[in-house]
Design a protein around this motif. Sequence first.
Motif, PDB file in Angstrom:
ATOM      1  N   ASN A   1     -21.070 -80.843 -21.872  1.00 44.37           N
ATOM      2  CA  ASN A   1     -21.006 -79.760 -21.482  1.00 44.37           C
ATOM      3  C   ASN A   1     -19.776 -78.876 -21.919  1.00 44.37           C
ATOM      4  O   ASN A   1     -18.865 -78.907 -21.553  1.00 44.37           O
ATOM      5  CB  ASN A   1     -21.107 -79.610 -19.816  1.00 44.37           C
ATOM      6  CG  ASN A   1     -21.023 -78.072 -19.402  1.00 44.37           C
ATOM      7  OD1 ASN A   1     -21.309 -77.265 -19.996  1.00 44.37           O
ATOM      8  ND2 ASN A   1     -20.993 -78.171 -17.875  1.00 44.37           N
ATOM      9  N   LEU A   2     -20.138 -78.139 -23.174  1.00 44.65           N
ATOM     10  CA  LEU A   2     -18.996 -77.455 -23.677  1.00 44.65           C
ATOM     11  C   LEU A   2     -18.360 -76.304 -22.923  1.00 44.65           C
ATOM     12  O   LEU A   2     -17.359 -76.145 -23.208  1.00 44.65           O
ATOM     13  CB  LEU A   2     -19.364 -76.876 -24.965  1.00 44.65           C
ATOM     14  CG  LEU A   2     -20.102 -77.797 -26.104  1.00 44.65           C
ATOM     15  CD1 LEU A   2     -20.769 -77.208 -27.127  1.00 44.65           C
ATOM     16  CD2 LEU A   2     -18.968 -78.795 -26.733  1.00 44.65           C
ATOM     17  N   ALA A   3     -19.152 -76.052 -21.864  1.00 42.79           N
ATOM     18  CA  ALA A   3     -18.541 -75.005 -20.973  1.00 42.79           C
ATOM     19  C   ALA A   3     -17.954 -75.549 -19.788  1.00 42.79           C
ATOM     20  O   ALA A   3     -17.373 -74.629 -18.907  1.00 42.79           O
ATOM     21  CB  ALA A   3     -19.608 -73.988 -20.417  1.00 42.79           C
ATOM     22  N   ALA A   4     -17.814 -76.854 -19.516  1.00 44.17           N
ATOM     23  CA  ALA A   4     -17.136 -77.516 -18.598  1.00 44.17           C
ATOM     24  C   ALA A   4     -15.602 -77.041 -18.324  1.00 44.17           C
ATOM     25  O   ALA A   4     -14.962 -77.092 -19.346  1.00 44.17           O
ATOM     26  CB  ALA A   4     -17.439 -78.835 -18.559  1.00 44.17           C
ATOM     27  N   PRO A   5     -15.401 -76.652 -17.130  1.00 42.27           N
ATOM     28  CA  PRO A   5     -13.628 -76.351 -16.928  1.00 42.27           C
ATOM     29  C   PRO A   5     -12.823 -77.699 -16.944  1.00 42.27           C
ATOM     30  O   PRO A   5     -13.453 -78.846 -16.589  1.00 42.27           O
ATOM     31  CB  PRO A   5     -13.653 -75.602 -15.632  1.00 42.27           C
ATOM     32  CG  PRO A   5     -14.988 -76.235 -15.031  1.00 42.27           C
ATOM     33  CD  PRO A   5     -16.114 -76.408 -16.038  1.00 42.27           C
ATOM     34  N   LEU A   6     -11.854 -77.485 -17.431  1.00 47.96           N
ATOM     35  CA  LEU A   6     -10.764 -78.628 -17.708  1.00 47.96           C
ATOM     36  C   LEU A   6     -10.162 -78.727 -16.406  1.00 47.96           C
ATOM     37  O   LEU A   6      -9.674 -77.769 -15.670  1.00 47.96           O
ATOM     38  CB  LEU A   6     -10.233 -78.518 -18.961  1.00 47.96           C
ATOM     39  CG  LEU A   6     -10.950 -78.499 -20.130  1.00 47.96           C
ATOM     40  CD1 LEU A   6      -9.941 -78.332 -21.289  1.00 47.96           C
ATOM     41  CD2 LEU A   6     -11.805 -79.713 -20.210  1.00 47.96           C
ATOM     42  N   LYS A   7      -9.069 -79.877 -16.275  1.00 51.56           N
ATOM     43  CA  LYS A   7      -8.189 -80.150 -15.545  1.00 51.56           C
ATOM     44  C   LYS A   7      -7.128 -80.781 -16.200  1.00 51.56           C
ATOM     45  O   LYS A   7      -7.193 -81.546 -17.024  1.00 51.56           O
ATOM     46  CB  LYS A   7      -8.727 -80.919 -14.332  1.00 51.56           C
ATOM     47  CG  LYS A   7      -7.729 -81.369 -13.158  1.00 51.56           C
ATOM     48  CD  LYS A   7      -8.234 -82.326 -12.145  1.00 51.56           C
ATOM     49  CE  LYS A   7      -7.255 -82.811 -11.202  1.00 51.56           C
ATOM     50  NZ  LYS A   7      -7.694 -83.647 -10.307  1.00 51.56           N
ATOM     51  N   ASP A   8      -5.797 -80.737 -15.632  1.00 49.65           N
ATOM     52  CA  ASP A   8      -4.470 -81.148 -16.044  1.00 49.65           C
ATOM     53  C   ASP A   8      -4.616 -82.667 -16.127  1.00 49.65           C
ATOM     54  O   ASP A   8      -5.024 -83.227 -15.135  1.00 49.65           O
ATOM     55  CB  ASP A   8      -3.234 -80.487 -15.560  1.00 49.65           C
ATOM     56  CG  ASP A   8      -2.066 -80.882 -16.105  1.00 49.65           C
ATOM     57  OD1 ASP A   8      -2.093 -81.076 -17.394  1.00 49.65           O
ATOM     58  OD2 ASP A   8      -1.105 -81.228 -15.377  1.00 49.65           O
TER      59      ASP A   8
END
Length: 192
Positions: free
Chosen positions: A85-92
Amino acid sequence: MKPWQLILVGVLGGLLSTALILLISAPPRSETIILRTQTPSPWVIHLSGAVTRPGVYEVPPKSRLMDAINIAGGLLPQADTDAINLAAPLKDGIKIRIPFLGEETSSSSADITSSVEIYDEASGTESDRLDINQASVEQLETLPGIGKTRAEAIIEYRQKHGKFDTIEQIQNVPGIGPGIFEQIREFITVTP
């Protein structure tokens, strides 16, 4: 001049001298106020697999997977974009592997949103947060501003003093003050 005129001139001269000294030594009437805004620390993520330059990268907070891929030079032609999912939000502190075409992927790695714990401020819940009463050193290190030394200090404090009753108590740990607490407060929780 008469003596009383001399006294009057002397008193007036003294008053003028005193006024001049006070004027020169007075602090400025307006002081410059410096407002410091806290810039959020960049998130550190690890990209591997079918990207041009796999490695560890810093991304702005609240970035999406596509942002990280662009920083890494883009996808290789052999990348299986249907598996992610290229739109997935990331996390540190996360690691993401971009699969190659034809590569077997587990269901958890095929969809980044199911393999990564994501905190969204608008819909975040307590279960999305890291429990500082249960977390390991490695888990604590994923928090912004918490490296190995601070993570170990949290564990040591927990062993000496027992569980945290509130998230604010983490500020009692040496090396964690209000600045660090503000960086991590939205990512942590405590359970009894």
